[in-house]
Design a protein around this motif. Structure first.
Motif, PDB file in Angstrom:
ATOM      1  N   SER A 316      60.912 -81.230-106.327  1.00  0.00           N
ATOM      2  CA  SER A 316      59.729 -81.272-105.472  1.00  0.00           C
ATOM      3  C   SER A 316      59.870 -82.431-104.490  1.00  0.00           C
ATOM      4  CB  SER A 316      58.471 -81.445-106.328  1.00  0.00           C
ATOM      5  OG  SER A 316      57.311 -81.287-105.554  1.00  0.00           O
ATOM      6  N   LEU A 317      59.812 -82.117-103.209  1.00  0.00           N
ATOM      7  CA  LEU A 317      59.995 -83.117-102.156  1.00  0.00           C
ATOM      8  C   LEU A 317      58.658 -83.678-101.695  1.00  0.00           C
ATOM      9  CD1 LEU A 317      62.558 -81.190 -99.901  1.00  0.00           C
ATOM     10  CD2 LEU A 317      63.073 -82.870-101.677  1.00  0.00           C
ATOM     11  N   ASP A 318      58.618 -84.990-101.453  1.00  0.00           N
ATOM     12  CA  ASP A 318      57.420 -85.519-100.814  1.00  0.00           C
ATOM     13  C   ASP A 318      57.554 -85.323 -99.302  1.00  0.00           C
ATOM     14  OD1 ASP A 318      58.938 -87.578 -99.741  1.00  0.00           O
ATOM     15  OD2 ASP A 318      57.996 -89.171-100.888  1.00  0.00           O
ATOM     16  N   TRP A 319      56.504 -85.652 -98.558  1.00  0.00           N
ATOM     17  CA  TRP A 319      56.462 -85.302 -97.138  1.00  0.00           C
ATOM     18  C   TRP A 319      57.301 -86.236 -96.274  1.00  0.00           C
ATOM     19  CZ3 TRP A 319      52.640 -88.122 -99.474  1.00  0.00           C
ATOM     20  CH2 TRP A 319      52.258 -89.306 -98.853  1.00  0.00           C
ATOM     21  N   THR A 320      57.871 -87.302 -96.846  1.00  0.00           N
ATOM     22  CA  THR A 320      58.698 -88.214 -96.052  1.00  0.00           C
ATOM     23  C   THR A 320      60.105 -87.672 -95.845  1.00  0.00           C
ATOM     24  OG1 THR A 320      59.434 -89.477 -97.986  1.00  0.00           O
ATOM     25  CG2 THR A 320      57.395 -90.192 -96.905  1.00  0.00           C
ATOM     26  N   VAL A 321      60.422 -86.564 -96.508  1.00  0.00           N
ATOM     27  CA  VAL A 321      61.729 -85.920 -96.350  1.00  0.00           C
ATOM     28  C   VAL A 321      61.540 -84.644 -95.534  1.00  0.00           C
ATOM     29  CG1 VAL A 321      63.679 -84.843 -97.537  1.00  0.00           C
ATOM     30  CG2 VAL A 321      62.531 -86.848 -98.551  1.00  0.00           C
ATOM     31  N   ASP A 322      62.304 -84.480 -94.478  1.00  0.00           N
ATOM     32  CA  ASP A 322      62.260 -83.234 -93.726  1.00  0.00           C
ATOM     33  C   ASP A 322      62.765 -82.112 -94.636  1.00  0.00           C
ATOM     34  OD1 ASP A 322      62.188 -81.891 -90.869  1.00  0.00           O
ATOM     35  OD2 ASP A 322      64.056 -81.257 -91.819  1.00  0.00           O
ATOM     36  N   MET A 323      62.034 -81.005 -94.670  1.00  0.00           N
ATOM     37  CA  MET A 323      62.388 -79.918 -95.590  1.00  0.00           C
ATOM     38  C   MET A 323      63.794 -79.387 -95.331  1.00  0.00           C
ATOM     39  SD  MET A 323      61.861 -77.937 -98.144  1.00  0.00           S
ATOM     40  CE  MET A 323      60.139 -78.091 -98.644  1.00  0.00           C
ATOM     41  N   ASN A 354      50.305 -74.515 -88.350  1.00  0.00           N
ATOM     42  CA  ASN A 354      51.592 -74.897 -87.770  1.00  0.00           C
ATOM     43  C   ASN A 354      52.473 -75.634 -88.767  1.00  0.00           C
ATOM     44  OD1 ASN A 354      50.817 -73.775 -85.344  1.00  0.00           O
ATOM     45  ND2 ASN A 354      50.219 -75.721 -84.413  1.00  0.00           N
ATOM     46  N   ARG A 355      51.875 -76.552 -89.517  1.00  0.00           N
ATOM     47  CA  ARG A 355      52.651 -77.327 -90.471  1.00  0.00           C
ATOM     48  C   ARG A 355      53.131 -76.463 -91.640  1.00  0.00           C
ATOM     49  NH1 ARG A 355      52.748 -82.908 -90.119  1.00  0.00           N
ATOM     50  NH2 ARG A 355      52.646 -83.442 -87.887  1.00  0.00           N
ATOM     51  N   ILE A 356      52.298 -75.550 -92.088  1.00  0.00           N
ATOM     52  CA  ILE A 356      52.723 -74.626 -93.139  1.00  0.00           C
ATOM     53  C   ILE A 356      53.928 -73.821 -92.675  1.00  0.00           C
ATOM     54  CG2 ILE A 356      52.100 -72.557 -94.450  1.00  0.00           C
ATOM     55  CD1 ILE A 356      49.201 -73.622 -94.470  1.00  0.00           C
ATOM     56  N   MET A 357      53.823 -73.250 -91.486  1.00  0.00           N
ATOM     57  CA  MET A 357      54.886 -72.398 -90.982  1.00  0.00           C
ATOM     58  C   MET A 357      56.167 -73.181 -90.732  1.00  0.00           C
ATOM     59  SD  MET A 357      53.497 -69.531 -91.237  1.00  0.00           S
ATOM     60  CE  MET A 357      54.794 -68.540 -90.501  1.00  0.00           C
ATOM     61  N   ASP A 358      56.038 -74.412 -90.279  1.00  0.00           N
ATOM     62  CA  ASP A 358      57.210 -75.260 -90.071  1.00  0.00           C
ATOM     63  C   ASP A 358      57.928 -75.518 -91.395  1.00  0.00           C
ATOM     64  OD1 ASP A 358      58.870 -77.093 -88.391  1.00  0.00           O
ATOM     65  OD2 ASP A 358      57.997 -78.615 -89.698  1.00  0.00           O
ATOM     66  N   THR A 359      57.157 -75.804 -92.432  1.00  0.00           N
ATOM     67  CA  THR A 359      57.741 -76.062 -93.745  1.00  0.00           C
ATOM     68  C   THR A 359      58.435 -74.823 -94.295  1.00  0.00           C
ATOM     69  OG1 THR A 359      56.099 -77.767 -94.257  1.00  0.00           O
ATOM     70  CG2 THR A 359      57.214 -76.734 -96.122  1.00  0.00           C
ATOM     71  N   VAL A 360      57.766 -73.689 -94.203  1.00  0.00           N
ATOM     72  CA  VAL A 360      58.334 -72.447 -94.738  1.00  0.00           C
ATOM     73  C   VAL A 360      59.588 -72.048 -93.964  1.00  0.00           C
ATOM     74  CG1 VAL A 360      57.909 -69.976 -95.059  1.00  0.00           C
ATOM     75  CG2 VAL A 360      56.138 -71.633 -95.646  1.00  0.00           C
ATOM     76  N   ARG A 361      59.558 -72.220 -92.646  1.00  0.00           N
ATOM     77  CA  ARG A 361      60.734 -71.876 -91.832  1.00  0.00           C
ATOM     78  C   ARG A 361      61.928 -72.735 -92.222  1.00  0.00           C
ATOM     79  NH1 ARG A 361      62.645 -74.253 -87.429  1.00  0.00           N
ATOM     80  NH2 ARG A 361      60.734 -75.476 -87.114  1.00  0.00           N
ATOM     81  N   LYS A 362      61.697 -74.038 -92.424  1.00  0.00           N
ATOM     82  CA  LYS A 362      62.791 -74.945 -92.770  1.00  0.00           C
ATOM     83  C   LYS A 362      63.288 -74.725 -94.195  1.00  0.00           C
ATOM     84  CE  LYS A 362      61.591 -78.609 -89.509  1.00  0.00           C
ATOM     85  NZ  LYS A 362      61.028 -79.980 -89.338  1.00  0.00           N
ATOM     86  N   ALA A 363      62.392 -74.304 -95.084  1.00  0.00           N
ATOM     87  CA  ALA A 363      62.793 -74.062 -96.471  1.00  0.00           C
ATOM     88  C   ALA A 363      63.628 -72.799 -96.602  1.00  0.00           C
ATOM     89  CB  ALA A 363      61.560 -73.970 -97.368  1.00  0.00           C
ATOM     90  N   GLY A 364      63.419 -71.834 -95.703  1.00  0.00           N
ATOM     91  CA  GLY A 364      64.175 -70.592 -95.764  1.00  0.00           C
ATOM     92  C   GLY A 364      63.523 -69.587 -96.694  1.00  0.00           C
ATOM     93  N   SER A 365      64.092 -68.396 -96.700  1.00  0.00           N
ATOM     94  CA  SER A 365      63.473 -67.289 -97.433  1.00  0.00           C
ATOM     95  C   SER A 365      63.995 -67.201 -98.864  1.00  0.00           C
ATOM     96  CB  SER A 365      63.723 -65.972 -96.702  1.00  0.00           C
ATOM     97  OG  SER A 365      65.106 -65.775 -96.534  1.00  0.00           O
TER      98      SER A 365
END
Length: 397
Positions: A316-323, A354-365
């Protein structure tokens, strides 16, 4: 619900123009389908999702790397804190220990977010310090002050007094609550248990509570390492048993909180935290090989590459790390959880989207559990939490 679609359209984080089909009504529900790049979005009222699933919970399937339609979502510290219904219970039962050690209250509080938001994980309402009394370490959690350890551990003789933790004997209410939660939630969501990691628990009992500089436990670590190692081993043995107990009573995944291990330098983390986390995972996997284990360590950016070596299934990553960076650094074999900044939930609905979508996009499917990068903050608007879940549950890979 068309406003949900419009928030995706205005999402600057995606820099992709979505294509939306005309809304179509199916009986009493309005559906709006949107395609956003490689992410297919389906918005539907969270409250209207009533279908009962007998399949394996989405969260468990995602952790295992199976094909899932969207990332599962829950919030750390989601039981209570920001909800008015929880605050009402707090007024009636002001003692945290009373709320967390009474089966009926534990179940009621655990289910409060489930009844309103239907997250994909329903976490037990408890505390990482709950086992301490059963280990002969008296403590309390005082409103406005936090944990208080009445007899902080200083010497080897203090460690000798710490007894083996027997969950069935000392915290039977935890097992009873988990069993009831499984019955209530069925497989519509995963029931989550959790424990504290050895170094974090040791930090509390040596410091006497929360700490800013962790000078006492570091003094013990660097001047009397054998004493600290003895204490850490007792917590390791006990927490492994506690995880097994939670799994035997209904927990479908367990999160290990090592909140304070990141106060250690990498070389000290390798000595005082990592080996004990490995022991816990190895022990649990021998008896419960299919149980997903999640590791959360706040501020772990400097230690990230070390965490998969614990053997956990999810970091589990905290928010200080880019996903995206976190994914790259952890490697493909481990699932990730997180990592939206809890403060984002104070923003506008478009900003949250926007932030949700950014996180999900960076995490991948795949192999991603959508969550905050830390616990939800007291005072977070409930309507923003509702929006967070509605957007999250509307995503389709």
């Amino acid at each position: 619900m068309s406003s949900v679609c419009s928030t995706f359209i205005s999402s600057s984080a995606l820099s992709i123009k979505p294509k939306c089909a005309n809304p179509s009504r199916s009986r009493s529900k309005l559906r709006i389908n949107c395609t956003v790049g490689d992410v297919f979005v389906f918005s539907e009222s969270v409250i209207e999702q009533k279908a009962v699933s007998t399949a394996e919970p989405l969260l468990v399937s995602a952790v295992r790397g199976e094909n899932v339609e969207r990332p599962p979502v829950w919030l750390m510290r989601q039981a209570g804190r920001y909800m008015k219904s929880y605050q009402i219970i707090c007024e009636k039962y002001p003692s945290f220990r009373e709320r967390s050690e009474n089966v009926d209250l534990v179940v009621e509080i655990s289910l409060q977010p489930w009844k309103v938001f239907k997250p994909d994980g329903v976490i037990l309402f408890s505390d990482i310090l709950t086992p301490l009394s059963g280990m002969n370490i008296p403590f309390d959690i005082v409103k406005g002050k936090g944990p208080v350890i009445f007899n902080p551990i200083k010497e080897a003789a203090d460690v000798d007094k710490v007894r083996e933790f027997v969950p069935k004997e000392y915290v039977p209410y935890v097992g009873e609550a988990l069993t009831i939660l499984r019955q209530e939630v069925k497989n519509e969501a995963a029931v989550l248990g959790f424990v504290g990691a050895p170094f974090t628990l040791a930090s509390y009992v040596v410091e006497g509570g929360s700490s800013k500089h962790f000078s006492k436990i570091k003094r013990l670590a660097f001047s009397k390492p054998k004493v600290l190692h003895a204490l850490l081993q007792k917590f390791t043995d006990s927490m492994a048993k506690y995880i097994q107990y939670q799994a035997d009573n209904g927990a479908q995944a367990v999160q290990i909180f090592d909140s304070w291990a990141t106060e250690l330098s990498p070389v000290d983390f390798d000595e005082f935290s990592l080996p004990y986390l490995k022991q816990i995972v190895d022990t649990v996997k021998q008896s419960h090989p299919e149980l997903p284990l999640i590791l959360y360590a706040s501020g772990s950016g400097g230690l990230l590459e070390r965490l998969p070596s614990t053997g956990v299934d999810v970091v589990s990553l905290d928010w200080t790390v880019d996903m995206a960076d976190g994914r790259r650094r952890l490697g493909p074999s481990v699932a990730v959880q997180g990592n939206v900044d809890p403060g984002v939930l104070f923003g506008s609905k478009d900003f949250i989207t926007n932030r949700i979508m950014d996180t999900v996009r960076k995490a991948g499917s795949g192999k991603h559990i959508l969550n905050l990068g830390h616990g939800i903050v007291v005072g977070t608007p409930e309507e923003n939490v509702a929006h967070f879940f509605e957007v999250a549950k509307g995503i389709r890979y």
